[in-house]
Design a protein around this motif. Sequence first.
Motif, PDB file in Angstrom:
ATOM      1  N   UNK A 182      -1.516  -5.009   3.415  1.00 34.90           N
ATOM      2  CA  UNK A 182      -1.573  -6.463   3.278  1.00 34.90           C
ATOM      3  C   UNK A 182      -0.267  -7.054   2.751  1.00 34.90           C
ATOM      4  N   UNK A 183       0.645  -6.191   2.306  1.00 32.39           N
ATOM      5  CA  UNK A 183       1.904  -6.622   1.698  1.00 32.39           C
ATOM      6  C   UNK A 183       3.043  -6.303   2.656  1.00 32.39           C
ATOM      7  N   UNK A 184       4.011  -7.211   2.752  1.00 29.54           N
ATOM      8  CA  UNK A 184       5.169  -6.982   3.613  1.00 29.54           C
ATOM      9  C   UNK A 184       5.862  -5.676   3.236  1.00 29.54           C
ATOM     10  N   UNK A 185       6.322  -4.916   4.232  1.00 25.97           N
ATOM     11  CA  UNK A 185       6.981  -3.631   3.942  1.00 25.97           C
ATOM     12  C   UNK A 185       8.156  -3.736   2.977  1.00 25.97           C
ATOM     13  N   UNK A 186       8.884  -4.847   2.993  1.00 26.94           N
ATOM     14  CA  UNK A 186      10.021  -4.992   2.087  1.00 26.94           C
ATOM     15  C   UNK A 186       9.605  -5.451   0.690  1.00 26.94           C
ATOM     16  N   UNK A 187       8.298  -5.662   0.476  1.00 29.05           N
ATOM     17  CA  UNK A 187       7.787  -6.099  -0.829  1.00 29.05           C
ATOM     18  C   UNK A 187       6.715  -5.141  -1.331  1.00 29.05           C
ATOM     19  N   UNK A 188       6.982  -3.862  -1.236  1.00 32.18           N
ATOM     20  CA  UNK A 188       5.991  -2.864  -1.645  1.00 32.18           C
ATOM     21  C   UNK A 188       6.410  -2.069  -2.872  1.00 32.18           C
ATOM     22  N   UNK A 189       7.177  -2.683  -3.737  1.00 31.55           N
ATOM     23  CA  UNK A 189       7.507  -2.011  -4.991  1.00 31.55           C
ATOM     24  C   UNK A 189       6.237  -1.998  -5.849  1.00 31.55           C
ATOM     25  N   UNK A 190       6.139  -1.088  -6.798  1.00 30.68           N
ATOM     26  CA  UNK A 190       4.949  -1.070  -7.655  1.00 30.68           C
ATOM     27  C   UNK A 190       4.684  -2.410  -8.338  1.00 30.68           C
ATOM     28  N   UNK A 191       5.744  -3.081  -8.774  1.00 30.44           N
ATOM     29  CA  UNK A 191       5.579  -4.387  -9.420  1.00 30.44           C
ATOM     30  C   UNK A 191       4.958  -5.396  -8.455  1.00 30.44           C
TER      31      UNK A 191
END
Length: 96
Positions: free
Chosen positions: A32-41
Amino acid sequence: KIRLAQLTNKCEDDDLEYFISESAEIIGVTGQVDPDKRSPKELLEYIFRRLVDFKKFDQGGGVEDVPGNNQAEELAKIGNSVGVSAGAGGAGAGAG
């Protein structure tokens, strides 16, 4: 819930980032999250925002009562995956 419990038992304090990433994958939010926004935070931020939305909707009598809400099942799934009861007064997490 079993997979989350196994992950919890496997990880040490130093494995926090791995734990967050794997937990997000297990409960199905990574997609559900963009691949470039998949940091743990960012994964935690997404999960917490969804839980807050779930709790907000429940205050009015239920997620299904919200007109035009096509995310009721997803919100309920996330809430159930991390052990949050829709009727509970506070948020809680559990592996069992």
